[in-house]
Scaffold this motif. Structure first.
Motif, mmCIF file in Angstrom:
data_model
loop_
_atom_site.group_PDB
_atom_site.id
_atom_site.type_symbol
_atom_site.label_atom_id
_atom_site.label_comp_id
_atom_site.label_asym_id
_atom_site.label_seq_id
_atom_site.Cartn_x
_atom_site.Cartn_y
_atom_site.Cartn_z
ATOM 1 N N TRP A 1 5.843 6.039 -0.862
ATOM 2 C CA TRP A 1 6.508 5.042 0.790
ATOM 3 C C TRP A 1 5.504 5.368 1.646
ATOM 4 N N PRO A 2 6.067 4.984 2.394
ATOM 5 C CA PRO A 2 5.064 4.695 4.038
ATOM 6 C C PRO A 2 4.730 5.868 4.479
ATOM 7 N N ASP A 3 3.662 6.013 5.651
ATOM 8 C CA ASP A 3 3.158 7.662 5.763
ATOM 9 C C ASP A 3 4.465 8.022 7.430
ATOM 10 N N PHE A 4 4.709 6.676 7.686
ATOM 11 C CA PHE A 4 5.389 6.209 8.413
ATOM 12 C C PHE A 4 5.823 5.194 9.339
ATOM 13 N N VAL A 5 7.291 4.315 10.013
ATOM 14 C CA VAL A 5 7.735 3.600 10.098
ATOM 15 C C VAL A 5 8.144 3.673 11.223
#
Length: 199
Positions: free
Chosen positions: A132-136
């Motif tokens: 999963w990305p660290d930030f969206v």
């Protein structure tokens, strides 16, 4: 006369099938069917979602309506809202946590309201899903939808979702999700200090 009876029979059978469909959709999954409602990937087929639309009175759950009140019923997957003056009552279908260990119950309050929220996975989410990305940023890919109500419990929110398939299902990592149009309504009616109870 025969054509009329045949047409009536057909219309009657079709009508009965249509009327029966919602009842089938609301039946709880049974373990023997092999249908698993708890899903890691919402894109996998799930035959049923469950949400119970039953009006409730606030008095068994709250001593007063100071600052308004939000009740989230995890079992029925419904969110209830009462305004501080008691004049407004709203009932919304919701998504709920995937598993009991992700579910937090009890009393909390709204401590922050954000329109266009950004999202970061929690440390435990990142551990379970390292890809999963660290930030969206805010926008159509954001899992918090268009609005978020931050609760006094760290990492817990009532928020919208762009993935409407999640509503009425066990599909979150702990938060309560609403359709974007519903969270926008709730956002406009709640304030910092609105009392929240998850049961």
């Amino acid at each position: 006369m025969t054509k009329t009876l045949d047409r009536r029979s057909f219309i009657g059978a079709a009508g009965a099938a249509i009327l029966a469909s919602p009842a089938i959709a609301q039946v709880a999954d049974e373990p023997s069917t092999g249908t698993v409602e708890i899903e890691k990937d919402i894109s996998q087929a799930v035959r049923r979602n469950i949400s119970s639309f039953r009006s409730l009175d606030w008095r068994p759950y709250f001593n007063n309506l100071n600052n308004g009140a939000v009740l989230v019923d995890i079992s029925s997957r419904a969110l209830h809202f009462w305004s501080a003056d008691g004049a407004t009552y709203k009932l919304y279908p919701s998504s709920v946590p995937l598993t009991p260990d992700l579910t937090k119950k009890g009393r909390t309050t709204v401590v922050r309201k954000v329109e266009g929220p950004t999202w970061r996975p929690t440390p435990s989410m990142k551990k379970r899903n390292p890809e999963w990305p660290d930030f969206v940023p805010a926008g159509p890919d954001n899992p918090l939808g268009t609005h978020a109500l931050y609760l006094s419990w760290t990492y817990y929110r009532i928020h919208g979702t762009h993935d409407t398939r999640k509503i009425g299902r066990r599909s979150s990592n702990g938060c309560i999700g609403l359709y974007n149009e519903h969270i926008a309504q709730l956002f406009s009616m709640t304030k910092v200090g609105t009392q929240v109870l998850l049961i």
